[in-house]
Enzyme design. Structure first.
Site, PDB file in Angstrom:
ATOM      1  N   GLU A 217      44.508 -18.547  -9.505  1.00  0.00           N
ATOM      2  CA  GLU A 217      44.577 -19.886 -10.116  1.00  0.00           C
ATOM      3  C   GLU A 217      44.555 -19.843 -11.637  1.00  0.00           C
ATOM      4  OE1 GLU A 217      41.500 -22.223  -8.237  1.00  0.00           O
ATOM      5  OE2 GLU A 217      42.549 -22.209  -6.317  1.00  0.00           O
ATOM      6  N   GLU A 334      46.492 -18.872   2.071  1.00  0.00           N
ATOM      7  CA  GLU A 334      45.414 -19.828   2.372  1.00  0.00           C
ATOM      8  C   GLU A 334      45.946 -21.089   3.038  1.00  0.00           C
ATOM      9  OE1 GLU A 334      42.948 -20.597  -1.069  1.00  0.00           O
ATOM     10  OE2 GLU A 334      43.071 -18.531  -1.770  1.00  0.00           O
TER      11      GLU A 334
END
Ligand code: XIL
Length: 408
Positions: A217, A334
């Site tokens: 991220e 994910e």
């Protein structure tokens, strides 16, 4: 099964989601092959449209889905590993289910910086740079489960703005210290990565760590590069990494250290969410290409926290194609899909699995972010394939209905 690869085929080689979404807080993979780590196939990474994989004697193996199984890892066995994230408490009751369906595990929180960084030991070590790590009993439970059951592990994660304590970036590893210099932080980062891989190897010698999210991220959602500098613990979404560093050297260094200390067959990934937003896709692509040119990265992780209303499958596919165009491996890391309608969710899950299977030669692993809705981090909108007590949802049925005709 050990691969005997012909050498010429071996290239030695939160956040602010646009959808309703809670914040959480050396081998270059240049052409032509990527070894899949959990089964006996090899991924080609050229842009061939031939829907096949090469196995170790270079015989093409057709990508296919099995239509005679109820288990995910068997259904997609010739395509990619199928994984789930796991929290230790689930292992008390859910181990049989997990072993049936999955051949990859990502610890949900147990390898994150705030779980494994040891403040007291780092401070006591006394030289300001030797970051100490430890695995508590919960962490050990997940790692031992993977080791005992021969399930390859996706490591997650080292460099992240979230779930990382501020003291890690401060003098003497103390909350009351001033920010350290990039030079000090480089040494801390190297020792963090080194000590983690050493502890994994020492305490879990038979554990196969096949992939690792080195950086997670890094980017803003709408382009413009890295996250804004600051403490995510004080101001959600900001990054202490960019507060310490004014350039991308922390990313390059993290991959350099990971390449140095990771097991030889552990592939290294850059991982992100909202990765399908075009401006963000570009930022991830550019960083991945820079790391690829340096021979430091193996692949791109698409977190894939989706909602049935956004993005549409075409937008997602565009991002996937852009990542595939790097020539790097891609992993779906994910996946969950929030929804208000289980039928619509089922169709979307089917579309994503179908798309991934069609592109299986470029995708080595496909991980769901959890097994069933009640334990999902997004449990408020039932984002997984199974419901309470592992009951089969429409989404599971849709995924299992995929045929070989669908993936042509
Ligand atoms: C989530 C976990 O599932 C939660 O249990 C935790 O409270 C917050 O983090 N992106 C990531 C994952 O990379 O690590 C996050 O996991 C979900 C978003």
């Amino acid at each position: 099964m050990k691969q005997k690869l012909v050498s010429c085929f071996v290239a030695m080689s939160m956040c602010g989601f646009l959808i309703p979404f809670p914040s959480a807080d050396n081998m270059s993979m240049s052409n032509p092959v990527i070894k899949n780590n959990s089964d006996n196939k090899t991924h080609t990474s050229d842009n061939s449209t031939d829907n096949s994989l090469l196995i170790d004697n270079n015989t093409p193996v057709q990508i296919s889905v099995r239509e005679d199984t109820k288990f995910l890892k068997e259904k997609f066995g010739s395509c990619f590993s199928v994984g789930t994230c796991v929290s230790p408490h689930e292992l008390d009751t859910g181990s049989e289910f997990i072993l049936n369906h999955f051949n990859s595990i990502t610890p949900e929180n147990e390898l994150k910086p705030d779980t494994i960084l040891n403040q007291q030991a780092s401070e006591l070590y006394g030289n300001n740079v030797n970051t100490q790590v430890f695995f508590n009993d919960n962490v050990r439970k997940t790692l031992k489960f993977c080791e005992d059951n021969n399930i390859p592990l996706r490591g997650h994660t080292f460099v992240w703005h979230s779930q990382t304590p501020d003291w890690f970036f401060k003098e003497n590893f103390r909350y009351d210290g001033a920010d350290v210099t990039p030079e000090i932080m480089n040494q801390r980062l190297e020792n963090f990565i080194k000590n983690t891989f050493e502890l994994l190897a020492t305490d879990f010698p038979n554990l196969k760590v096949y992939a690792y999210d080195v950086c997670n991220e890094l980017f803003e959602n709408n382009g413009g590069g890295f996250r804004k500098p600051g403490s995510n613990n004080l101001s959600m979404g900001k990054s202490y990494w960019t507060k310490i560093y004014s350039d991308d050297s922390f990313v390059i260094n993290a991959f350099t250290y990971a390449r140095k200390y990771a097991p030889k067959d552990c592939k290294l990934y850059i991982n992100d969410f909202n990765e399908y937003i075009p401006a963000k896709t570009n930022d991830i692509y550019n960083m991945a290409m820079k790391l690829k040119d340096l021979g430091l990265i193996d692949g791109i992780g698409m977190q894939s926290h989706l909602d049935t209303s956004y993005p549409d499958i075409k937008t997602y596919e565009n991002a996937l194609n852009k990542f595939i165009s790097t020539g790097l491996d891609v992993q779906i890391t994910e996946l969950d899909i929030t929804c208000t309608d289980f039928a619509v969710q089922g169709k979307y899950f089917k579309d994503i699995f179908t798309l991934a299977a069609k592109n299986a030669e470029h995708i080595s692993s496909f991980t769901l972010w959890g097994t069933h809705d009640s334990i999902s981090w997004r449990n408020y909108s039932n984002p997984l394939l199974f419901g309470a007590n592992y009951s089969e949802k429409e989404a599971y049925k849709q995924v299992m209905s995929i045929t070989n005709a669908d993936i042509k």
